[in-house]
Write a protein that holds these residues in place. Structure first.
Motif, PDB file in Angstrom:
ATOM      1  N   GLU A   1     -13.978  -1.020  10.332  1.00 51.93           N
ATOM      2  CA  GLU A   1     -15.438  -0.429  10.523  1.00 51.93           C
ATOM      3  C   GLU A   1     -16.299   0.284  11.324  1.00 51.93           C
TER       4      GLU A   1
ATOM      5  N   ASN B   1     -14.632   5.875   7.823  1.00 55.20           N
ATOM      6  CA  ASN B   1     -14.930   5.227   6.505  1.00 55.20           C
ATOM      7  C   ASN B   1     -13.660   5.861   6.188  1.00 55.20           C
TER       8      ASN B   1
ATOM      9  N   VAL C   1     -26.645   1.619   5.974  1.00 57.81           N
ATOM     10  CA  VAL C   1     -28.124   1.234   6.395  1.00 57.81           C
ATOM     11  C   VAL C   1     -29.071   0.203   5.678  1.00 57.81           C
TER      12      VAL C   1
ATOM     13  N   ASP D   1     -32.635  -1.729   9.272  1.00 58.48           N
ATOM     14  CA  ASP D   1     -32.425  -1.130  11.074  1.00 58.48           C
ATOM     15  C   ASP D   1     -33.200  -0.520  11.292  1.00 58.48           C
TER      16      ASP D   1
ATOM     17  N   ARG E   1     -19.959   1.493  12.158  1.00 56.39           N
ATOM     18  CA  ARG E   1     -21.000   1.821  11.697  1.00 56.39           C
ATOM     19  C   ARG E   1     -22.017   3.001  12.994  1.00 56.39           C
ATOM     20  N   PRO E   2     -23.284   3.353  12.731  1.00 57.04           N
ATOM     21  CA  PRO E   2     -23.769   3.404  11.084  1.00 57.04           C
ATOM     22  C   PRO E   2     -23.616   4.482  10.157  1.00 57.04           C
ATOM     23  N   ASP E   3     -23.264   3.842   9.073  1.00 55.94           N
ATOM     24  CA  ASP E   3     -22.871   4.408   7.441  1.00 55.94           C
ATOM     25  C   ASP E   3     -24.147   4.418   7.014  1.00 55.94           C
TER      26      ASP E   3
ATOM     27  N   ARG F   1     -19.432   8.284   8.574  1.00 55.82           N
ATOM     28  CA  ARG F   1     -18.869   7.395   6.581  1.00 55.82           C
ATOM     29  C   ARG F   1     -17.861   8.805   6.325  1.00 55.82           C
TER      30      ARG F   1
END
Length: 178
Positions: A79, A156, A85, A89, A81-83, A153
């Motif tokens: 993964e 992912n 949150v 966060d 991140r950030p996708d 995003r």
């Protein structure tokens, strides 16, 4: 033009026992001496870092590839991140309380209190522009983190759709072989 991006990479480790210090050393040897390394789960390695690149996706992939080379064989990128949150966060990145953030007009959550980072950024920018008085936060203070969201995003999605091989981080053929 090179920009800086703040993001987190989560790697899945193959079965076995790993020394957390050796895993941290692998990240540092890849050139990320300032990275924050998490080893709380025996089969996951989380690496929070900042990296530069022409675009966020390129910077993320370059960092992941550099780190992956130093990790045990069979490690995969699980993964980026950030996708998605949480409000906590976002509040933490903005240096405000979660309760203060909850008073703002927020987008709809995707699931269980998680939001798309780009939708949160849009809502906060709108809040900054329309507030009657100066808000207690500045979206620009977390700019490098917010800008990494859409790229996270996309990566992912590519991992989930198997168009990006999570073990080599090379383009993959998602079509099943007959």
């Amino acid at each position: 033009m090179t920009e800086r991006y703040e993001f987190e990479l989560v790697f899945g480790l193959p079965k076995g026992k790993y020394d957390p210090f050796e895993l941290s050393d692998a990240v540092f040897e890849a050139g990320f001496e300032d990275a924050v390394v998490g080893t709380g789960n025996a089969r996951l390695l989380s690496v929070e870092l900042e990296a530069a690149g022409g675009d966020a996706e390129t910077a993320m992939l370059a960092a992941a590839k550099a780190i992956l080379k130093n990790l045990p064989a069979g490690t995969e990128l699980r993964e980026v991140r950030p996708d998605l949150v949480s409000q906590a966060d976002v509040a933490g990145k903005l240096g405000i309380s979660k309760q203060s953030l909850q008073k703002k007009e927020m987008p709809l959550p995707v699931t269980a209190g998680l939001y798309r980072i780009d939708e949160m950024e849009e809502a906060l920018i709108r809040e900054e522009k329309t507030a009657k008085r100066s808000p207690r936060f500045q979206v620009s203070s977390a700019r490098n983190w917010f800008r990494a969201g859409q790229a996270a995003r996309r990566l992912n999605a590519r991992i989930a759709l198997k168009t990006l091989d999570s073990y080599s981080l090379e383009e993959a053929d998602p079509a099943p072989k007959a």
